[in-house]
Design an enzyme around this catalytic site. Structure first.
Site, PDB file in Angstrom:
ATOM      1  N   GLU A   1       0.620   1.992   7.543  1.00 51.83           N
ATOM      2  CA  GLU A   1       1.880   2.261   6.840  1.00 51.83           C
ATOM      3  C   GLU A   1       2.485   3.565   7.335  1.00 51.83           C
ATOM      4  O   GLU A   1       3.690   3.687   7.507  1.00 51.83           O
ATOM      5  CB  GLU A   1       1.635   2.349   5.320  1.00 51.83           C
ATOM      6  CG  GLU A   1       2.913   2.435   4.495  1.00 51.83           C
ATOM      7  CD  GLU A   1       3.474   3.845   4.334  1.00 51.83           C
ATOM      8  OE1 GLU A   1       4.642   3.975   3.986  1.00 51.83           O
ATOM      9  OE2 GLU A   1       2.741   4.824   4.588  1.00 51.83           O
ATOM     10  N   GLU A   2       1.629   4.571   7.566  1.00 57.12           N
ATOM     11  CA  GLU A   2       2.132   5.923   7.786  1.00 57.12           C
ATOM     12  C   GLU A   2       2.952   6.079   9.062  1.00 57.12           C
ATOM     13  O   GLU A   2       3.978   6.744   9.063  1.00 57.12           O
ATOM     14  CB  GLU A   2       0.973   6.929   7.804  1.00 57.12           C
ATOM     15  CG  GLU A   2       0.258   7.061   6.466  1.00 57.12           C
ATOM     16  CD  GLU A   2       1.102   7.740   5.393  1.00 57.12           C
ATOM     17  OE1 GLU A   2       2.289   7.980   5.618  1.00 57.12           O
ATOM     18  OE2 GLU A   2       0.548   8.019   4.311  1.00 57.12           O
TER      19      GLU A   2
ATOM     20  N   ASP B   1      -2.523   9.652  -1.236  1.00 54.47           N
ATOM     21  CA  ASP B   1      -1.745   8.809  -0.310  1.00 54.47           C
ATOM     22  C   ASP B   1      -2.667   8.249   0.765  1.00 54.47           C
ATOM     23  O   ASP B   1      -2.882   8.908   1.785  1.00 54.47           O
ATOM     24  CB  ASP B   1      -0.622   9.646   0.315  1.00 54.47           C
ATOM     25  CG  ASP B   1       0.318   8.813   1.172  1.00 54.47           C
ATOM     26  OD1 ASP B   1       0.287   7.579   1.071  1.00 54.47           O
ATOM     27  OD2 ASP B   1       1.078   9.413   1.944  1.00 54.47           O
TER      28      ASP B   1
ATOM     29  N   ASP C   1       1.766   3.020  -4.067  1.00 50.94           N
ATOM     30  CA  ASP C   1       1.784   4.027  -2.998  1.00 50.94           C
ATOM     31  C   ASP C   1       2.589   5.247  -3.443  1.00 50.94           C
ATOM     32  O   ASP C   1       3.437   5.744  -2.705  1.00 50.94           O
ATOM     33  CB  ASP C   1       2.366   3.418  -1.710  1.00 50.94           C
ATOM     34  CG  ASP C   1       2.271   4.371  -0.526  1.00 50.94           C
ATOM     35  OD1 ASP C   1       1.466   5.330  -0.596  1.00 50.94           O
ATOM     36  OD2 ASP C   1       2.990   4.164   0.462  1.00 50.94           O
TER      37      ASP C   1
ATOM     38  N   HIS D   1      -1.886   0.917   1.073  1.00 53.22           N
ATOM     39  CA  HIS D   1      -2.205   1.066   2.502  1.00 53.22           C
ATOM     40  C   HIS D   1      -3.493   1.854   2.695  1.00 53.22           C
ATOM     41  O   HIS D   1      -3.718   2.878   2.058  1.00 53.22           O
ATOM     42  CB  HIS D   1      -1.040   1.629   3.308  1.00 53.22           C
ATOM     43  CG  HIS D   1      -0.625   3.044   2.993  1.00 53.22           C
ATOM     44  ND1 HIS D   1      -1.245   4.139   3.570  1.00 53.22           N
ATOM     45  CD2 HIS D   1       0.353   3.544   2.203  1.00 53.22           C
ATOM     46  CE1 HIS D   1      -0.654   5.241   3.136  1.00 53.22           C
ATOM     47  NE2 HIS D   1       0.315   4.921   2.296  1.00 53.22           N
TER      48      HIS D   1
ATOM     49  N   HIS E   1       0.617  14.231   2.502  1.00 54.19           N
ATOM     50  CA  HIS E   1       0.597  14.441   3.965  1.00 54.19           C
ATOM     51  C   HIS E   1       0.108  15.827   4.377  1.00 54.19           C
ATOM     52  O   HIS E   1       0.474  16.322   5.441  1.00 54.19           O
ATOM     53  CB  HIS E   1       1.979  14.191   4.581  1.00 54.19           C
ATOM     54  CG  HIS E   1       2.458  12.776   4.446  1.00 54.19           C
ATOM     55  ND1 HIS E   1       3.653  12.343   4.974  1.00 54.19           N
ATOM     56  CD2 HIS E   1       1.912  11.686   3.851  1.00 54.19           C
ATOM     57  CE1 HIS E   1       3.818  11.054   4.703  1.00 54.19           C
ATOM     58  NE2 HIS E   1       2.763  10.630   4.013  1.00 54.19           N
TER      59      HIS E   1
HETATM   60 ZN    ZN Z   1       1.647   6.183   1.382  1.00 49.47          ZN
HETATM   61 ZN    ZN Z   2       2.287   8.752   3.384  1.00 47.26          ZN
END
Ligand code: ZN
Ligand code: ZN
Length: 476
Positions: free
Chosen positions: A327-328, A293, A355, A281, A426
């Site tokens: 995606e998030e 990420d 991912d 992603h 994150h």
């Molecule tokens: Zn991810």
């Molecule tokens: Zn993520």
């Protein structure tokens, strides 16, 4: 920028040796060509291309939350990069949610027992704002969603604080529900806001954000993650008596924005309609630069396409890369792909999503029908020197692939070492310096090789059984 990675002659010979195992009797499988292994695995290990691309994406573009300028820039960057690689590329439209963080702060209010403390926090993605003057209320510490319901009236008017004991990557799935559903569950019981201990395996007082969702017909209350250290502080203070906090969030959800899945492919030489999908992603959270990420996954699959695109002749089947949007905080890209390509999902012979960060490769996982392992195993020998030549127990999948489950698309995973992934996941600390160039190169090599195998091996993976239960959601 990375220097060329050393590759000993011994390692190269291991990578390129023909497999010992005999080919399955039912096919004319002669195994992979050593020359191809060298051109994919050798090139990925030595050229440093994936890491250079990751630097462009993270340092050059930065955070890429859906609907942001960074996300738009990333889409154009990806298109230009595929073009520069000579890989056919196009954009497929996706409407994405647009959530904007705004200013935010929090503090533990002084009491007779202690002086004031600031809280290191991040609003969760999708959270509503507090009123401008903030929310001020007593904190109620809980460990589970069930505990909130059991506490009944005690929840009314409180800031519910979800504490937990995440200590390793494998805990993520067990506690992610506190982040995603905590606000809705607490609001039902009359809470005025929620705080969740960051879902993290390490902390230098860095909060970790992530998605949350409200429920239809339930009041929408503000929700934030606090750093592990501040969660510990709250826990200690609460052990001795009441604690009040003040939270000020100014996040907003704006109108949906136009975005795109970036799709690129290397057409197959013999069965171009049969598709091996490689996904990652392109969006990230708005803090940090999404290096692990999912910048790492993005650059792995892009590099796989670049290297496979240079093979003459091309593999038997088409290798298609999809850089998913959103995606998030919405999964709109994964859903849009499944809808737009519904008619050809029967021809998707395998799908793989990267991912879980840029760690070193550990092996290959499959979600396929009986016989899948036997098909693939003899072809994995070139990955043995990387420590990734085995088929591992456990499932393969990916959040963006989950809409493909009803079509029974076989999933393949290149499992990477994600033991340190949730140290930075994150958070503002998810930056390029956390990605080891050699590990990224190794995983890139593994992805390129596995993609080639799936596109070239004479047979295709048996399709898995249709799911009996609703699709489990990956939480990466
Ligand atoms: Zn991810
Ligand atoms: Zn993520």
């Amino acid at each position: 920028m990375p220097s060329a990675l050393p590759l000993s002659a011994a390692l190269l010979s291991l990578l390129t040796a023909a497999p010992k195992a005999p080919a399955p009797a039912a096919t004319k499988d002669t195994g992979p060509s050593p020359q191809v292994a060298e051109r994919l695995v050798g090139a990925a290990l030595t050229e440093g291309h994936a890491y250079a691309r990751l630097a462009e994406l993270t340092d050059g573009i930065g955070p890429r939350l859906s609907g942001s300028e960074g996300e738009k820039a990333a889409v154009q960057w990806a298109r230009r990069s595929f073009e520069a690689d000579g890989v056919k590329v196009w954009l497929e439209p996706v409407k994405v949610p647009r959530w904007v963080r705004g200013a935010e702060s929090g503090r533990v209010l002084a009491s007779e027992r202690f002086r004031e403390h600031p809280l290191a926090l991040l609003a969760l993605g999708g959270s509503v704002a507090t009123p401008p003057e903030g929310v001020t209320a007593e904190v109620l510490e809980v460990r589970s969603l069930e505990e909130v319901a059991a506490l009944g009236d005690k929840v009314k008017g409180k800031v519910v604080f979800f504490n937990h004991a995440m200590s390793e990557a494998a805990d993520y799935g067990k506690v992610a529900g506190l982040r995603t559903r905590g606000a809705a569950v607490s609001a039902k019981a009359g809470a005025v806001a929620t705080l969740v201990r960051s879902l993290a395996t390490a902390s230098l007082r860095t909060p970790h954000t992530g998605a949350m969702r409200y429920e239809e017909g339930v009041p929408q209350i503000p929700a934030a993650a606090v750093s592990v250290e501040d969660a510990e502080l709250l826990h200690r203070l609460l052990a001795a008596g009441p604690v009040k906090v003040e939270l000020k969030l100014s996040s907003q959800t704006l109108a949906d924005a136009d975005s795109f899945n970036v799709v690129a492919e290397v057409p197959g030489r013999e069965k171009p309609r049969e598709v091996v999908l490689l996904g990652a992603h392109l969006d990230s959270w708005d803090v940090g630069t999404g290096a692990h990420d999912d910048g790492a996954g993005v650059t792995m699959v892009m590099e796989a396409a670049r290297l496979i695109g240079k093979l003459k002749p091309a593999p038997r089947r088409t290798v298609r890369v999809v850089l998913f949007a959103n995606e998030e905080n919405g999964l709109r890209g994964g859903r849009a792909y499944a809808e737009a390509h519904a008619a050809e999902l029967g021809n998707h012979v395998a799908a793989l999503e990267m991912d879980s960060g840029g760690g070193r490769p550990l092996g290959v996982a499959l979600r396929a029908g009986p016989g899948g392992e036997e098909l693939v195993r003899p072809w994995l020998r070139p990955l043995e020197a990387l420590g990734a030549g085995s088929i591992l127990a456990g499932d393969a999948g990916g959040a963006d692939l989950s809409p493909l489950v009803p079509a029974r698309v076989p999933f393949v995973g290149v499992r990477v070492d994600s033991s340190r992934y949730f140290d930075v996941h994150h958070s503002a600390a998810d930056t390029l310096d956390k990605v080891d160039a050699k590990d990224l190169a190794r995983s890139t090599a593994a992805v390129a090789w596995v993609a080639y195998v799936l596109a070239e091996v004479p047979g295709v993976l048996p399709r898995p059984e249709a799911p009996a239960a609703p699709t489990p959601k990956s939480a990466h």
